[in-house]
Design a protein around this motif. Sequence first.
Motif, PDB file in Angstrom:
ATOM      1  N   ILE A  87      -1.466  -5.077 -13.203  1.00 18.35           N
ATOM      2  CA  ILE A  87      -0.724  -4.006 -13.876  1.00 18.35           C
ATOM      3  C   ILE A  87      -1.474  -3.529 -15.117  1.00 18.35           C
ATOM      4  N   LEU A  88      -2.089  -4.463 -15.835  1.00 18.95           N
ATOM      5  CA  LEU A  88      -2.857  -4.104 -17.020  1.00 18.95           C
ATOM      6  C   LEU A  88      -4.038  -3.204 -16.667  1.00 18.95           C
ATOM      7  N   SER A  89      -4.534  -3.310 -15.442  1.00 20.11           N
ATOM      8  CA  SER A  89      -5.666  -2.479 -15.024  1.00 20.11           C
ATOM      9  C   SER A  89      -5.318  -0.991 -15.059  1.00 20.11           C
ATOM     10  N   LEU A  90      -4.015  -0.660 -15.043  1.00 19.92           N
ATOM     11  CA  LEU A  90      -3.600   0.744 -15.133  1.00 19.92           C
ATOM     12  C   LEU A  90      -4.004   1.353 -16.469  1.00 19.92           C
ATOM     13  N   SER A  91      -4.202   0.511 -17.475  1.00 26.18           N
ATOM     14  CA  SER A  91      -4.515   1.004 -18.821  1.00 26.18           C
ATOM     15  C   SER A  91      -5.930   1.564 -18.934  1.00 26.18           C
ATOM     16  N   ILE A  92      -6.756   1.401 -17.908  1.00 28.43           N
ATOM     17  CA  ILE A  92      -8.104   1.954 -17.998  1.00 28.43           C
ATOM     18  C   ILE A  92      -8.081   3.476 -17.948  1.00 28.43           C
ATOM     19  N   SER A  93      -6.956   4.062 -17.599  1.00 25.32           N
ATOM     20  CA  SER A  93      -6.825   5.523 -17.595  1.00 25.32           C
ATOM     21  C   SER A  93      -5.877   5.957 -18.703  1.00 25.32           C
ATOM     22  N   ALA A  94      -6.352   6.866 -19.556  1.00 30.41           N
ATOM     23  CA  ALA A  94      -5.495   7.399 -20.620  1.00 30.41           C
ATOM     24  C   ALA A  94      -4.339   8.196 -20.039  1.00 30.41           C
ATOM     25  N   ASN A  95      -4.503   8.694 -18.821  1.00 34.38           N
ATOM     26  CA  ASN A  95      -3.469   9.524 -18.213  1.00 34.38           C
ATOM     27  C   ASN A  95      -2.280   8.710 -17.713  1.00 34.38           C
ATOM     28  N   PHE A  96      -2.429   7.391 -17.621  1.00 32.78           N
ATOM     29  CA  PHE A  96      -1.284   6.549 -17.276  1.00 32.78           C
ATOM     30  C   PHE A  96      -0.229   6.651 -18.378  1.00 32.78           C
TER      31      PHE A  96
ATOM     32  N   GLY B  52       4.987   7.546  -8.042  1.00 36.58           N
ATOM     33  CA  GLY B  52       4.577   6.147  -7.989  1.00 36.58           C
ATOM     34  C   GLY B  52       5.709   5.238  -7.549  1.00 36.58           C
ATOM     35  N   ILE B  53       6.937   5.531  -8.006  1.00 36.16           N
ATOM     36  CA  ILE B  53       8.100   4.719  -7.618  1.00 36.16           C
ATOM     37  C   ILE B  53       8.296   4.769  -6.107  1.00 36.16           C
ATOM     38  N   PHE B  54       8.228   5.968  -5.527  1.00 36.24           N
ATOM     39  CA  PHE B  54       8.466   6.085  -4.082  1.00 36.24           C
ATOM     40  C   PHE B  54       7.284   5.566  -3.268  1.00 36.24           C
ATOM     41  N   VAL B  55       6.071   5.673  -3.792  1.00 36.42           N
ATOM     42  CA  VAL B  55       4.919   5.086  -3.111  1.00 36.42           C
ATOM     43  C   VAL B  55       5.059   3.567  -3.062  1.00 36.42           C
ATOM     44  N   LEU B  56       5.470   2.963  -4.177  1.00 38.82           N
ATOM     45  CA  LEU B  56       5.666   1.515  -4.213  1.00 38.82           C
ATOM     46  C   LEU B  56       6.827   1.086  -3.316  1.00 38.82           C
ATOM     47  N   LEU B  57       7.892   1.903  -3.275  1.00 37.05           N
ATOM     48  CA  LEU B  57       8.995   1.615  -2.363  1.00 37.05           C
ATOM     49  C   LEU B  57       8.521   1.650  -0.915  1.00 37.05           C
ATOM     50  N   PHE B  58       7.655   2.606  -0.615  1.00 30.72           N
ATOM     51  CA  PHE B  58       7.095   2.694   0.740  1.00 30.72           C
ATOM     52  C   PHE B  58       6.341   1.417   1.092  1.00 30.72           C
ATOM     53  N   PHE B  59       5.443   0.986   0.218  1.00 28.57           N
ATOM     54  CA  PHE B  59       4.642  -0.200   0.516  1.00 28.57           C
ATOM     55  C   PHE B  59       5.494  -1.471   0.512  1.00 28.57           C
ATOM     56  N   LEU B  60       6.474  -1.537  -0.391  1.00 25.90           N
ATOM     57  CA  LEU B  60       7.341  -2.711  -0.452  1.00 25.90           C
ATOM     58  C   LEU B  60       8.096  -2.914   0.856  1.00 25.90           C
ATOM     59  N   PHE B  61       8.757  -1.857   1.319  1.00 25.88           N
ATOM     60  CA  PHE B  61       9.562  -1.995   2.535  1.00 25.88           C
ATOM     61  C   PHE B  61       8.707  -1.971   3.801  1.00 25.88           C
ATOM     62  N   MET B  62       7.520  -1.387   3.718  1.00 26.99           N
ATOM     63  CA  MET B  62       6.598  -1.477   4.845  1.00 26.99           C
ATOM     64  C   MET B  62       6.168  -2.927   5.054  1.00 26.99           C
ATOM     65  N   LEU B  63       5.843  -3.629   3.962  1.00 23.05           N
ATOM     66  CA  LEU B  63       5.460  -5.038   4.064  1.00 23.05           C
ATOM     67  C   LEU B  63       6.620  -5.888   4.600  1.00 23.05           C
TER      68      LEU B  63
ATOM     69  N   SER C 143      -5.924  -0.586   4.863  1.00 23.69           N
ATOM     70  CA  SER C 143      -5.220   0.688   5.077  1.00 23.69           C
ATOM     71  C   SER C 143      -4.616   1.196   3.772  1.00 23.69           C
ATOM     72  N   ILE C 144      -4.064   0.272   2.980  1.00 24.89           N
ATOM     73  CA  ILE C 144      -3.515   0.636   1.668  1.00 24.89           C
ATOM     74  C   ILE C 144      -4.624   1.128   0.744  1.00 24.89           C
ATOM     75  N   LEU C 145      -5.755   0.435   0.744  1.00 24.82           N
ATOM     76  CA  LEU C 145      -6.898   0.820  -0.083  1.00 24.82           C
ATOM     77  C   LEU C 145      -7.390   2.213   0.279  1.00 24.82           C
ATOM     78  N   PHE C 146      -7.557   2.493   1.582  1.00 24.42           N
ATOM     79  CA  PHE C 146      -8.037   3.802   2.022  1.00 24.42           C
ATOM     80  C   PHE C 146      -7.034   4.907   1.705  1.00 24.42           C
TER      81      PHE C 146
ATOM     82  N   ILE D 238      -2.108   2.539  -6.493  1.00 23.96           N
ATOM     83  CA  ILE D 238      -2.339   1.892  -5.203  1.00 23.96           C
ATOM     84  C   ILE D 238      -3.456   0.859  -5.311  1.00 23.96           C
ATOM     85  N   PHE D 239      -4.473   1.157  -6.122  1.00 25.75           N
ATOM     86  CA  PHE D 239      -5.569   0.202  -6.306  1.00 25.75           C
ATOM     87  C   PHE D 239      -5.063  -1.080  -6.960  1.00 25.75           C
TER      88      PHE D 239
END
Length: 391
Positions: free
Chosen positions: A34-43, A58-69, A197-200, A226-227
């Motif tokens: 999560i801390l890696s998000l700080s490398i972008s000022a736009n976060f 981002g919330i809905f993307v994470l919901l997608f991956f959460l329930f997909m898993l 697949s998530i990475l791509f 996603i990264f």
Amino acid sequence: LKFLLLIALFFLVFKEINIYTKTKFNFSKACFSILSLSISANFLFVILYPSFSEITQGIFVLLFFLFMLKAYRTGKRRYFIISLFSAIYSMYMKETMFVIYFAFAMTELLFDKRLNKRQKIFNYALIANCVIFLLLYYFIVFINRNDIYPEIEPFSISEIFAILKSEWYMNFIILISAYRGIRILFFKDRKYILFDSILFAGASYGISYIILGAKMKWYYVISLYIFAINLYQFEFSKKIYSCIIYFLLSIAIVFGVLKNNHDNYWHIKSRKNTIWIRELVRNKRIYGLTQSPKNKLEDYCWDDPMSSFTCWNYFTITEYVKYYSKSYIQFGNNKLLQKAINDGKADFIFIHRRLIDSDYPTLNLKNYKFIIEINGVNIYQVKNNYGIIIP
């Protein structure tokens, strides 16, 4: 609240990754990801300005991956449905969101030979919805577009290098994606194809904006979200490799935080100023100037989008003013504004600094005093009004 929900979803996704891969939850690794998000000022930028959709996306993307898993692990239909709904909903938030789900589904269908019937149907449904979205977008939006939006021009090579230098974390994402692509195609390394697949999916989203020539840097934050998922999942065959990678990423995070320190300060101060303006104009009469004989604010913004952030702030300020003030009148030229000024009914006058060079010399503001310039806007206050606190 959205930010807290986003962070909570990251932890839930990380926890689900552990359950899926039958490994133990690593709190330190989760915090690091999560801390890696700080490398972008736009976060920080998208957190401070709720008008941008990247947090909600981002919330809905994470919901997608959460329930997909969850769906892949349990095979339960309700998890597939929730995941699919999250994908469809987020797809209509931004034109290129479909790229995430299309890239994910295509990678799964092409390279994951372990997919069962329900998982295949799920991925075909994702692709079908991407096609439906594109058809709807083309016939409803694209062919009916007008001159409000500028023509899309692909990046030149120099512009590609410029954005990769600015949003330099995209280099990590693209290089790692290229490495995994080579491993998958030529070495048949498909043990964790789901996470590839998530990475791509994340890399494809960022690359799509590079192809479209999107200069708005906050667009690339979704790829970073996603990264962060992949960063938590990464496992190495030897502990020394893990130590080296996390050491390099730690340096990158420290460098990113220091590099973005000025931008982060500016974002925080800018947000503070817009909130201050809201209180400044509450129940007041405001006059504004939007056009002059030499400069039209809208034309300036579209002619030079990379340097037009002050224009965006101007429009943000005017929305605050329209909502909170007693009245807000915008004038198309300095003569009409001068006539209104002479009537002495305005408590404040807002003039964008882009218009001042040509208009200010012809305006008589003797009954007003300049109090502050905020986000590209000069603010003048009527002289018989006191008690304003300048930030």
